[in-house]
Motif scaffolding. Structure first.
Motif, PDB file in Angstrom:
ATOM      1  N   LEU A   1      -0.915   6.275   1.973  1.00  0.00           N
ATOM      2  CA  LEU A   1      -0.796   4.966   1.349  1.00  0.00           C
ATOM      3  C   LEU A   1      -1.668   3.934   2.067  1.00  0.00           C
ATOM      4  O   LEU A   1      -2.260   3.065   1.440  1.00  0.00           O
ATOM      5  N   GLY A   2      -1.740   4.061   3.381  1.00  0.00           N
ATOM      6  CA  GLY A   2      -2.502   3.095   4.173  1.00  0.00           C
ATOM      7  C   GLY A   2      -3.994   3.121   3.897  1.00  0.00           C
ATOM      8  O   GLY A   2      -4.671   2.097   4.063  1.00  0.00           O
ATOM      9  N   VAL A   3      -4.510   4.284   3.488  1.00  0.00           N
ATOM     10  CA  VAL A   3      -5.947   4.373   3.193  1.00  0.00           C
ATOM     11  C   VAL A   3      -6.212   4.464   1.694  1.00  0.00           C
ATOM     12  O   VAL A   3      -7.351   4.676   1.269  1.00  0.00           O
ATOM     13  N   GLY A   4      -5.167   4.299   0.877  1.00  0.00           N
ATOM     14  CA  GLY A   4      -5.347   4.213  -0.564  1.00  0.00           C
ATOM     15  C   GLY A   4      -5.616   5.508  -1.278  1.00  0.00           C
ATOM     16  O   GLY A   4      -6.400   5.545  -2.235  1.00  0.00           O
ATOM     17  N   ILE A   5      -4.987   6.606  -0.827  1.00  0.00           N
ATOM     18  CA  ILE A   5      -5.149   7.874  -1.527  1.00  0.00           C
ATOM     19  C   ILE A   5      -3.785   8.415  -1.944  1.00  0.00           C
ATOM     20  O   ILE A   5      -2.752   8.014  -1.420  1.00  0.00           O
ATOM     21  N   ASP A   6      -3.805   9.322  -2.916  1.00  0.00           N
ATOM     22  CA  ASP A   6      -2.575   9.944  -3.392  1.00  0.00           C
ATOM     23  C   ASP A   6      -1.992  10.867  -2.324  1.00  0.00           C
ATOM     24  O   ASP A   6      -2.704  11.367  -1.451  1.00  0.00           O
ATOM     25  N   CYS A   7      -0.692  11.122  -2.453  1.00  0.00           N
ATOM     26  CA  CYS A   7      -0.019  12.045  -1.534  1.00  0.00           C
ATOM     27  C   CYS A   7       0.923  12.954  -2.313  1.00  0.00           C
ATOM     28  O   CYS A   7       1.708  12.485  -3.142  1.00  0.00           O
ATOM     29  N   LEU A   8       0.825  14.246  -2.054  1.00  0.00           N
ATOM     30  CA  LEU A   8       1.793  15.224  -2.531  1.00  0.00           C
ATOM     31  C   LEU A   8       2.773  15.473  -1.392  1.00  0.00           C
ATOM     32  O   LEU A   8       2.388  15.983  -0.342  1.00  0.00           O
ATOM     33  N   PHE A   9       4.029  15.094  -1.605  1.00  0.00           N
ATOM     34  CA  PHE A   9       5.052  15.213  -0.569  1.00  0.00           C
ATOM     35  C   PHE A   9       5.713  16.582  -0.653  1.00  0.00           C
ATOM     36  O   PHE A   9       6.232  16.977  -1.703  1.00  0.00           O
ATOM     37  N   VAL A  10       5.677  17.326   0.455  1.00  0.00           N
ATOM     38  CA  VAL A  10       6.299  18.647   0.551  1.00  0.00           C
ATOM     39  C   VAL A  10       7.704  18.466   1.118  1.00  0.00           C
ATOM     40  O   VAL A  10       7.874  18.119   2.290  1.00  0.00           O
ATOM     41  N   ALA A  11       8.710  18.700   0.276  1.00  0.00           N
ATOM     42  CA  ALA A  11      10.084  18.355   0.637  1.00  0.00           C
ATOM     43  C   ALA A  11      10.699  19.298   1.667  1.00  0.00           C
ATOM     44  O   ALA A  11      11.505  18.879   2.499  1.00  0.00           O
ATOM     45  N   ALA A  12      10.344  20.573   1.609  1.00  0.00           N
ATOM     46  CA  ALA A  12      10.990  21.558   2.481  1.00  0.00           C
ATOM     47  C   ALA A  12      10.268  21.652   3.816  1.00  0.00           C
ATOM     48  O   ALA A  12       9.888  22.738   4.266  1.00  0.00           O
TER      49      ALA A  12
END
Length: 302
Positions: free
Chosen positions: A251-262
């Motif tokens: 978020l700080g550098v303005g790109i998307d993130c896929l969050f890995v929950a496990a």
């Protein structure tokens, strides 16, 4: 700027990011994938062949994959660790580590006397540098890569040491901003926890890894060399399991993130035994986090 991301402090179930059980649908949107290592490709005990296959297929589709790790080591050291977990080198184009950033920072201080706080296995990050390793009493600065023995120690063991360092106003370089990592289901203290304790005392701390900008600048510069042209932030994706480092950094550098929950948050999400993501638990977790990922997956898989 990244798409489909909004900062929110009221994360209801209806506002959750989409669940992405398969990476195949997401991968074509991106030219660059900045993938975390610990928590995505391995958990400190076993490697994830499904995650490795997903990255191999991503590269086959034309994207570049750079592993971005808060490991306080040189890239080849991380590559050898991944070899041991059965993660093929075909899964990535390059590795960028907080150890690299630390090395570059210390290169600007030729002749410095420094105290290494951390295990001996991390001494490789000082290779090629003009510096002198000393005891704390003779040091001009501290570089922390972790606890001396993370199997038995906690940050509390360093309280007196940090007070002594603060009394001398020693700068403190944190070569791994992680607070904890998962090791086979257990959470292990990292250098970031000691750095935060020093900062709470009023000490000067420089962080060399995620979520801070320098490691992402290094990753994007590496990608430009690999691809022969800059990569637009809208075509870059971070993959990671830690809200505080991976999501906040993206978020700080303005790109998307896929969050890995496990990964590191598996316990909070009730995923220790292979269950699926519970939307209510995910909403509670993200409500206290840095913002909204572009998508969520239980484990990275094609």
């Amino acid at each position: 700027m990244a798409s489909d991301i909004s900062d929110t402090t009221d994360m209801s179930v209806s506002a959750l990011p989409p669940l992405a059980p398969s990476f195949a649908a997401l991968a074509p949107r991106y030219d660059l994938v900045l993938c975390d290592v610990w928590g995505v490709l391995h958990n400190g005990v076993v490697g994830s062949q499904a995650a490795a296959e997903a990255l191999v297929r991503t590269r086959a589709g034309g994207a570049s994959v750079i592993l971005v790790s808060n490991a306080p080591r040189e890239p080849e050291g991380v590559a050898r660790i991944l070899d041991g977990f059965g993660i093929p080198r075909a899964a990535y184009d390059a590795i960028v580590t907080s150890g690299m950033v630390t090395n570059a920072l210390l290169a600007k201080r030729p002749g410095v006397r420094m105290w290494h706080l951390g295990p001996e296995r991390d001494l490789g990050i000082y290779e090629g540098l003009d510096l002198t390793l000393t005891g704390l009493d003779e040091a001009e600065l501290i570089v922390c890569t972790g606890l001396f023995d993370d199997t038995v120690e906690t940050p509390a063991h360093y309280a007196d040491t940090l007070k002594a360092a603060r009394a001398r106003a020693l700068p403190f370089i944190c070569a791994n901003p992680d607070i904890v990592v998962e090791r086979g289901g257990d959470l292990i203290w990292c250098a970031g926890a000691i750095a935060e304790a020093y900062a709470e005392l009023g000490g000067e701390v420089v962080f060399c890894g995620k979520p801070h900008r320098p490691i992402y600048e290094t990753a994007f510069a590496t990608a430009e060399k690999l691809r022969g042209a800059p990569v637009a932030p809208s075509r870059a994706l971070a993959i990671g399991d830690a809200l505080r480092t991976d999501l906040a950094g993206a978020l700080g550098v303005g790109i998307d993130c896929l969050f890995v929950a496990a990964g590191i948050h598996a316990g909070e999400l009730g995923l220790e035994h292979g269950a699926d993501v519970d939307p209510a638990a995910l909403a509670r977790l993200l409500e206290d986090g840095p913002g909204r990922p572009a998508a969520v997956t239980t484990r990275l898989a094609w």
